[in-house]
Design an enzyme around this catalytic site. Structure first.
Site, PDB file in Angstrom:
ATOM      1  N   ASP A  20     -76.964  32.464  34.293  1.00 51.04           N
ATOM      2  CA  ASP A  20     -77.909  32.176  33.211  1.00 51.04           C
ATOM      3  C   ASP A  20     -79.309  32.164  33.813  1.00 51.04           C
ATOM      4  O   ASP A  20     -79.747  31.159  34.373  1.00 51.04           O
ATOM      5  CB  ASP A  20     -77.597  30.829  32.554  1.00 51.04           C
ATOM      6  CG  ASP A  20     -78.494  30.544  31.353  1.00 51.04           C
ATOM      7  OD1 ASP A  20     -79.553  31.194  31.222  1.00 51.04           O
ATOM      8  OD2 ASP A  20     -78.151  29.653  30.545  1.00 51.04           O
ATOM      9  N   HIS A 135     -87.646  16.199  27.424  1.00 54.23           N
ATOM     10  CA  HIS A 135     -87.328  16.988  26.222  1.00 54.23           C
ATOM     11  C   HIS A 135     -86.146  16.409  25.442  1.00 54.23           C
ATOM     12  O   HIS A 135     -85.932  16.757  24.273  1.00 54.23           O
ATOM     13  CB  HIS A 135     -86.982  18.434  26.594  1.00 54.23           C
ATOM     14  CG  HIS A 135     -88.084  19.164  27.296  1.00 54.23           C
ATOM     15  ND1 HIS A 135     -89.345  19.305  26.771  1.00 54.23           N
ATOM     16  CD2 HIS A 135     -88.106  19.795  28.505  1.00 54.23           C
ATOM     17  CE1 HIS A 135     -90.100  19.993  27.614  1.00 54.23           C
ATOM     18  NE2 HIS A 135     -89.370  20.301  28.672  1.00 54.23           N
ATOM     19  N   HIS A 174     -94.628  21.679  30.211  1.00 52.79           N
ATOM     20  CA  HIS A 174     -94.019  21.804  28.881  1.00 52.79           C
ATOM     21  C   HIS A 174     -94.262  20.529  28.078  1.00 52.79           C
ATOM     22  O   HIS A 174     -94.294  19.430  28.637  1.00 52.79           O
ATOM     23  CB  HIS A 174     -92.505  22.020  28.996  1.00 52.79           C
ATOM     24  CG  HIS A 174     -92.117  23.234  29.777  1.00 52.79           C
ATOM     25  ND1 HIS A 174     -91.864  23.185  31.145  1.00 52.79           N
ATOM     26  CD2 HIS A 174     -91.940  24.522  29.402  1.00 52.79           C
ATOM     27  CE1 HIS A 174     -91.538  24.400  31.563  1.00 52.79           C
ATOM     28  NE2 HIS A 174     -91.585  25.228  30.539  1.00 52.79           N
TER      29      HIS A 174
END
Length: 677
Positions: A20, A135, A174
């Protein structure tokens, strides 16, 4: 009190078990490389090492739903195919049989750190953890994050320690939307995040990551989002964001604890961030945060995927937590035009909620940001593409060059030295502060003193000899910072000699901050090598770009605005290699104000600060100054009070005159001006 380092090797167990490309960067080496760097630098050995514990289900339940915790607990028994299938239900997440254990350790490490700091066992610390957390939401993993470590720690500090004001600073590249969602209606938690946004074209592609998302209901104004709309933001942009957005609001908020979501994908070389801030910038940011909450700063690792940049940035942060001076910032201190647009948009969005921004004369944004487009466009630089590879190569070269510079300029062996006229005044100094008794050679001292009648007396000459000796030790790298006490009658003459000696003995750029009744030496030239700033003048005036005077503000808000919006931007723009702070007769500063000034001025000059104190000041002042120059937190200024109209006008007048030369004063973009792009 020291610095805690919380870690457990079991947090390296979880790793990606299938192919991935999006997730492979979140790897165990992120922790092992950072820890090795801390060990090689001798930093781990200076910390109080704490082994992380697992967070309990009740502690996880402070933020997460029981169903979500149970789901993650069940992943321990799943096979690779089942783990991959479950991971696919979330955005940018992978699970491993060890994920639940690792994530509980990560949350538990944050809790342990908060407990240690709030119990007074340590002053501050870092939880070196993975997986990251900012997150993660109540019932959803997201962006490599499983449990929201910092949010759990904040809830714990509220419930178990009774805290009423917690500041969370998220400098990951982020947006930490998980933290925002958890606290967006909670006025007891102030959440600040800067993040790569690009008008909504960067992950997590959320409208609520923009500057006008300021919280909800009773939490209005307690969410502060600073969106970066271009890549390439660097040291000047990050420091400007702190000086002109975060710190004014944070001082007004007056937190009892600072939690840092410390993501280093916002540092140079990181493939996710594509930013240009160098590792030492994070030492400066950490130092600035230590001015808040009595220095109670708990940092928890979030992102960071360039192993060298990550590990060096972690080391810089830990050095600052330990009280070491931050190395000078590299590169020109000129914010990008795009950064200034973002800073101004945040100030406009937040001004209705914060007096500290209202008093700085916030102007409307002339060019509103375009709204997020539909879909998910490609990043600015495609990973693997030729432009991306070229940029990455440049970043690695810049990082290598920086590390070479840091090795050539080691931390001085003595952090703080004090030269006192009365030896018994040393009674309350920290044990490792050096009481310097030596003086410059008598002939040299007499030669410097000869033009000044005020230095003819024996007491003044003796004090001058100590000043000159201390100054030379700072300039030759043996001492980082110092304090010297001078007779009141010789304060101006001693300062004049210190300036000339500093410039002739190796200082290339000398910043002099004179407080009180001290006039600029009449024959000091505007040659670009010295910047004179007087606090306590009769009126606000910029007689030249290198000769500035401002009255001493009488309010807390006015003083903070003077420091954050004038003194520090001037200092960071000028980039001095030596700062002289002279507290002259009738300087008018309270001890906490003087301490805050001295502590903040450690940053721009890489810690090279010499404070000259009038001997008529209280003996306690020298002790307070020694403590903050040694790395301790400055005492609280007390309750926030709004600046007076006269203070606001004086500051705005000066900023308008000085901005063309000193770009760190800017809070709004000049179209096509320097720093654009």
């Amino acid at each position: 009190m020291g610095t805690a380092l919380v870690y457990h090797e079991d947090m390296t167990a979880a790793r990606l078990l299938w192919d991935d490309p999006e997730c492979e960067i979140e790897c165990p080496e992120r922790l092992t490389t950072a820890l090795e760097c801390l060990q090689q630098r001798g930093l781990e050995q200076r910390c109080l090492r704490l082994a992380a514990r697992e967070a309990s289900e009740a502690e996880l339940g402070l933020v997460h739903s029981p169903e979500y915790v149970a789901l993650l607990q069940g992943t321990q028994a799943l096979g690779t195919g089942e783990l991959q299938a479950l991971s696919g239900q979330y955005d940018a997440v992978y699970f491993h049989p060890s994920t639940f254990h690792c994530a509980r350790l990560a949350a538990g490490a944050a809790l342990q750190l908060v407990d240690a700091v709030l119990a007074g066992a340590v002053r501050n610390g870092l939880a070196l953890v993975r997986p990251p957390g900012h997150h993660s939401q109540r019932a959803a993993a997201n962006g490599f994050c499983v449990f929201n470590n910092v949010a759990i720690a904040a809830k714990h500090a509220q419930r178990q320690h009774g805290l009423h004001r917690i500041l969370i600073v998220d400098w990951d590249v982020h947006h930490g939307q998980g933290i925002q969602y958890i606290f967006e209606d909670d006025p007891s938690v102030l959440y600040f995040s800067w993040h790569r946004y690009e008008h909504g074209r960067f992950w997590p592609y959320l409208r609520e990551s923009d500057a006008d998302a300021v919280g909800q209901g009773p939490g209005l104004g307690f969410t502060v989002n600073l969106p970066w709309n271009q890549v390439g933001m660097g040291n000047a942009d990050y420091v400007a964001a702190f000086l002109h957005v975060l710190l004014p609001v944070a001082f007004e908020f007056n937190p009892e604890l600072v939690l840092v979501s410390a993501g280093f994908d916002s540092a140079i070389g990181d493939p996710e961030g594509q930013m240009q801030a160098t590792p030492e910038c994070f030492a400066h940011l950490t130092q600035l945060l230590q001015m808040l909450a009595g220095g109670r700063v708990c940092a928890v690792l979030e992102g960071g995927y360039h192993l060298e940049s990550l590990s060096q940035s972690v080391c810089m942060m830990v050095q600052a937590l330990l009280g070491d001076p931050a190395p000078p910032l590299s590169g020109p201190m000129v914010p990008h035009a795009s950064a200034l647009e973002s800073i101004q948009s945040v100030r406009v969005a937040q001004a209705p909620h914060w007096m500290s921004l209202q008093q700085q004369g916030v102007a409307p944004v002339l060019r509103p940001s375009p709204r997020s487009p539909e879909g998910r466009p490609s990043p600015l630089l495609l990973p693997g593409g030729p432009e991306f590879k070229a940029a990455a190569t440049q970043d690695v070269a810049a990082l290598s060059s920086l590390l070479d510079q840091l090795r050539l300029n080691p931390t001085p062996p003595v952090r703080t030295a004090v030269a006192l006229t009365a030896p018994d005044a040393a009674l309350a100094l920290p044990s490792d502060v050096l009481c310097e008794e030596r003086s410059a050679p008598q002939e040299e001292t007499q030669a410097w003193a000869r033009p000044h009648e005020a230095l003819a007396q024996d007491r003044a000459l003796t004090a001058l000899g100590k000043v000159l000796y201390l100054l030379d030790r700072i300039l030759d790298g043996q001492v980082s910072s110092g304090i010297a006490v001078t007779p009141a009658s010789a304060a101006a003459a001693t300062l004049d000699v210190a300036i000339r000696c500093g410039l002739s003995h190796g200082a290339q750029r000398l910043l002099c901050l004179a407080v009180g009744q001290l006039d600029r030496p009449p024959d000091l030239t505007d040659d670009g090598r010295n910047l004179w700033l007087n606090i306590g003048g009769k009126e606000a005036a910029a007689l030249s770009m290198f000769h500035v005077s401002v009255p001493l503000p009488g309010t807390t808000g006015g003083f903070l605005s003077c420091v954050l919006a004038l003194v520090l931007p001037l200092a960071y723009s000028f980039q001095p290699d030596l700062v002289l702070v002279a507290l002259g007769p009738a300087h008018g500063l309270r001890d906490p104000q003087a301490a805050l000034l001295a502590a903040l001025l450690r940053g721009p000059a890489g810690g090279r600060v010499l404070v000259l104190v009038d001997e008529e000041s209280t003996p306690q002042l020298a002790v307070v100054l020694a403590r903050v120059l040694h790395g301790a937190a400055a005492p609280s200024l007390g309750p926030f009070s709004m600046a007076s109209p006269e203070e606001v006008q004086a500051l705005m007048q000066l900023r308008g005159q000085l901005e063309p030369r000193w770009k760190m004063l800017q809070v709004a973009s000049e179209a096509g001006g320097p720093g654009s792009g």
